[in-house]
Design an enzyme around this catalytic site. Structure first.
Site, PDB file in Angstrom:
ATOM      1  N   PHE A 246      55.040  40.880  10.315  1.00  0.00           N
ATOM      2  CA  PHE A 246      56.015  39.806  10.545  1.00  0.00           C
ATOM      3  C   PHE A 246      56.771  40.207  12.103  1.00  0.00           C
ATOM      4  O   PHE A 246      57.639  39.632  12.451  1.00  0.00           O
ATOM      5  CB  PHE A 246      57.491  39.820   9.504  1.00  0.00           C
ATOM      6  CG  PHE A 246      56.838  39.735   8.323  1.00  0.00           C
ATOM      7  CD1 PHE A 246      56.221  38.349   7.701  1.00  0.00           C
ATOM      8  CD2 PHE A 246      57.122  40.699   7.312  1.00  0.00           C
ATOM      9  CE1 PHE A 246      55.830  38.254   6.479  1.00  0.00           C
ATOM     10  CE2 PHE A 246      56.699  40.448   5.916  1.00  0.00           C
ATOM     11  CZ  PHE A 246      55.959  39.360   5.583  1.00  0.00           C
ATOM     12  N   GLY A 473      47.699  40.438   5.911  1.00  0.00           N
ATOM     13  CA  GLY A 473      48.112  39.521   4.717  1.00  0.00           C
ATOM     14  C   GLY A 473      47.925  38.414   4.729  1.00  0.00           C
ATOM     15  O   GLY A 473      48.098  37.620   3.685  1.00  0.00           O
ATOM     16  N   GLN A 608      50.772  30.795   3.679  1.00  0.00           N
ATOM     17  CA  GLN A 608      51.756  30.810   4.716  1.00  0.00           C
ATOM     18  C   GLN A 608      52.869  30.116   4.716  1.00  0.00           C
ATOM     19  O   GLN A 608      54.018  30.416   5.162  1.00  0.00           O
ATOM     20  CB  GLN A 608      50.791  30.720   5.869  1.00  0.00           C
ATOM     21  CG  GLN A 608      49.795  32.003   6.182  1.00  0.00           C
ATOM     22  CD  GLN A 608      50.531  33.219   6.547  1.00  0.00           C
ATOM     23  OE1 GLN A 608      50.808  33.364   7.716  1.00  0.00           O
ATOM     24  NE2 GLN A 608      50.715  34.093   5.581  1.00  0.00           N
ATOM     25  N   GLU A 674      53.935  30.949  12.066  1.00  0.00           N
ATOM     26  CA  GLU A 674      55.547  30.922  12.301  1.00  0.00           C
ATOM     27  C   GLU A 674      56.107  29.495  11.627  1.00  0.00           C
ATOM     28  O   GLU A 674      57.420  29.534  11.127  1.00  0.00           O
ATOM     29  CB  GLU A 674      55.815  31.090  13.690  1.00  0.00           C
ATOM     30  CG  GLU A 674      56.093  32.335  14.009  1.00  0.00           C
ATOM     31  CD  GLU A 674      54.969  33.309  14.412  1.00  0.00           C
ATOM     32  OE1 GLU A 674      55.183  34.523  14.897  1.00  0.00           O
ATOM     33  OE2 GLU A 674      53.884  32.791  14.586  1.00  0.00           O
TER      34      GLU A 674
END
Length: 714
Positions: A246, A473, A608, A674
């Site tokens: 992240f 991930g 995601q 994002e």
């Protein structure tokens, strides 16, 4: 002799595919940085400062060195010299001074590393570290963050200039029929991936090997070589499996430097793993922001003026800007358009990149303000956004490469049932619960960076792809497998993708939603060259046939073409239930529709998008780090005191996308890491207003804030 063949049509890209490393992960065969075994492995445990500002007067290392298993105690009086006086590529800034480990006795904030205890076992290292006595000369500290700080100043960031101005703001506000002037705040927020930060360093002769958890092995190897003045060819960093990042694992961090320093002094492998509590001050975080938004519009909702000013805190040792106004520089235009990103330097740890840096907190302020404007104009929130769709970049004036945000809103409205929504707040109930729905727009910039890759045709008919990418991930390994399979015109099971090794050559890190886009470009280029070299009917030799690619020139060529505004877009929808008696807020359902380029693997892409929306729920209702005014440190610096959304907080979430391939990308990719997080918190906050009639401009929307909410908006 070579044979030229046409590029194959896509067959695997766009089809759902389970993770190629999934079985290894669920069976435990996949090893992470803190699990790789080594002979004679020693363990390091960091000691952090307990004062928020001052200097270290002395470290009582002698008694600790006599404790069982202790091998050494490193501190400012006993450490290797490092060189932090160089500039980071791409970012154009120097590295965080925290990586100049133990080079000074100065303490700029609480949680600054002051010592490292190395022992035979992690238990011995921890016991000794907790017994180490450090004497400080404390100084007064300043951690007070507010919009009234007189020492705040505008600063540029990777997201653009500190200030942008177009048109006469005050004149357009005065001429507007409807004016909104509101302040929005977001708290300090922390990224805590499932896998803590860990690094193991060892020397193999004159070669330094680091087994790490990071977002870009070649990036970290380059930085370590510079810090320790080593030949870059003699440094190898590996991060085969990474359990989340992240943004927190994108830079060189303390654990890597500490492991290398200790391994160099002891000449044996040393592992340093950060604890959850240590991560709160050592790996960055999202700064608190206070944002002022002023909007002026005609009665029909068309904007005449837009001002968005954001202030974030940074440390006294390094400036980091949270570019919250970057979302306003893309989403809406007005004859008068002003934005400013400002910082104030305090005695706090340095913030860093957190998923959707800038856009996540900025979208909460902007999209809440747009919703408020729609209410004041008596216009549906989606219709108001449509009326203010810009034809070109509001700040740059450049055309958009594509902009399908309206398609996202229309498809989302249909799926969500927006047409049946009663616009009046506080009128819909389900027993004791007040129900409301809200929406918000999302955007994130699209980028590409140079990368290298190699593709090898093996004698057994398979193909090996090697690239220093990072699968943190997200399913990058699987996406790259599908991309390579199509480029080679073979089935995915004939492709083996190897990632996470700096020895494969330079490659951009996994960040900024540009990892897969950049890596795919390099793999596609290498695969095309390999196909040119292979001769149909001629066996591949035992050593294989390898083609290598470097996209530096190609990426530079894209930047030199006619400039474009390149972004992903999306529309977020949320339904909430609010108990006015207890202040409890429950998100009942969420839906997101995105225009994010060609979707390589729908299975992992949906994960995601959904993951980003879950983070938006957590941001809207739960996450909040609080500084202790007495100590300068955090209150409750652990995952018991720092609240995040749990399974019970996550409702039914749906994610869809519209067709939106990028014509300037070899695969059509834009990037999705994002954008799912952008706009989600605003959609929840707008839904809370619709449920209760009370506007909440401060995150998180806690039960106490619901109970003390002011009267409904006029």
């Amino acid at each position: 002799m070579t044979t030229t063949t046409a590029a194959p049509a896509a067959r695997s890209v766009g089809t759902a595919h389970v993770r190629v490393e999934g079985r290894d992960k669920v069976t435990g065969a996949a090893r992470y940085a803190g699990e790789v075994p080594f002979a004679e492995l020693a363990h390091g445990w960091l000691v952090l400062s307990t004062v928020a500002r001052g200097r270290v007067r002395s470290v009582e290392a002698g008694p600790v060195r006599d404790m069982p298993g202790v091998l050494d105690v490193l501190h400012h009086g006993h450490a290797l010299p490092v060189d932090a006086d160089w500039v980071l590529p791409v970012l154009g800034t120097k590295p965080d001074p925290i990586v100049a480990l133990f080079q000074t006795d100065q303490v700029p904030y609480a949680g600054w590393p002051v010592a490292l205890v190395v022992a035979e076992t992690s238990e011995q290292a921890r016991e000794a570290a907790e017994a180490l006595v450090v004497h400080y000369e404390a100084e007064p500290f300043d951690i007070a963050f507010s919009a009234e700080r007189p020492d705040a100043y505008p600063a540029p960031s990777w997201g653009g200039p500190g200030v942008t101005e177009k048109g006469d703001l005050e004149a357009e506000l005065a001429a507007s029929a409807v004016v909104l002037d509101a302040e929005y705040t977001t708290p300090q927020e922390h990224h805590h991936p499932m896998e803590p930060h860990a690094a193991t360093a060892r020397w193999d002769g004159d070669r330094l090997e680091v087994f790490d958890s990071n977002q870009g092995s070649s990036w970290i190897a380059d930085h370590l070589a510079k810090l320790f003045r080593l030949d870059p060819a003699a440094v190898q960093v590996r991060a085969e499996h990474v359990g989340g990042a992240f943004g927190s694992k994108g830079d060189v961090r303390v654990q890597q430097v500490a492991a290398v320093m200790a391994a160099t002094l002891l000449r044996r492998p040393v592992r340093v793993v950060l604890t959850r509590r240590q991560m709160f001050s050592l790996v960055g975080y999202r700064s608190a922001t206070t944002q002022r938004v002023r909007l002026g519009a005609d009665r029909d909702g068309r904007l005449r003026a837009l001002e968005h000013r954001s202030l974030n805190m940074t440390s006294t040792v390094r400036v980091f800007v949270e570019p919250a106004t970057s979302v306003s520089r893309v989403m809406y235009d007005a004859p008068a358009h002003h934005t400013a990103n400002e910082v104030v330097r305090l005695d706090v740890p340095t913030p860093s990149y957190v998923r959707a840096p800038g856009e996540a907190p900025g979208s909460f302020a902007l999209e809440s303000a747009i919703d408020e404007l729609a209410v004041r104009c008596g216009i549906d929130p989606i219709e108001l956004r449509i009326r203010n769709e810009p034809e070109r970049g509001p700040v740059s004036g450049n055309p958009f490469s594509s902009r399908n945000v309206i398609a996202c809103f229309r498809d989302g409205a249909r799926r969500f049932g927006w047409a049946d929504r009663d616009p009046r707040p506080g009128v819909r109930r389900d027993g004791r619960w007040l129900l409301g729905t809200g929406t918000a727009a999302a955007t994130y910039h699209v980028g590409a960076a140079p990368s290298t890759a190699s593709v090898t045709a093996e004698a057994d008919g398979t193909f090996s792809v090697r690239i220093a990418a990072a699968d943190i991930g997200t399913g990058a390994r699987t996406a790259l497998t599908l991309i390579a399979a199509d480029a080679l015109a073979v089935a995915p099971d004939r492709v083996r993708v190897h990632v996470g090794d700096s020895g494969f050559g330079p490659a951009v890190l996994a960040g900024g939603s540009m990892g897969t886009r950049s890596w795919a470009w390099a793999i596609r280029t290498a695969a095309d060259e390999l196909r040119e070299r292979l001769v149909p009917g001629v066996p591949v030799p035992p050593e294989g046939v390898t083609a290598r690619a470097d996209t530096t020139a190609a990426v530079a060529g894209l930047a030199q073409r006619a400039p474009r505004e390149r972004h992903t877009f999306g529309a977020q929808f949320a339904e909430v239930a609010v108990d006015p008696a207890s202040g409890e807020v429950r998100v009942r359902r969420m839906l997101g529709v995105f225009a994010a380029g060609r979707i390589v693997n729908p299975l992992t892409a949906r994960s995601q998008f959904v993951g980003g929306m879950i983070w938006g729920i957590s941001m809207a209702l739960h996450e909040e780090a609080t500084l202790d005014r007495a100590t300068g440190g955090l209150v409750g610096a652990d995952l018991a005191g720092y609240h995040i959304a749990a399974h019970a907080d996550v409702p039914h979430i749906e994610a869809y996308w519209v067709d939106d391939p990028d014509p300037d990308d070899p695969v059509g990719i834009k990037g999705i890491g994002e954008v799912g997080n952008v706009g989600a918190a605003a959609a929840v906050a707008n839904a809370v207003w619709h449920a209760t009639g009370v506007r909440h401009r401060d995150l998180p929307i806690r039960p106490d804030r619901i109970l003390t909410g002011e009267a409904p908006d006029a």
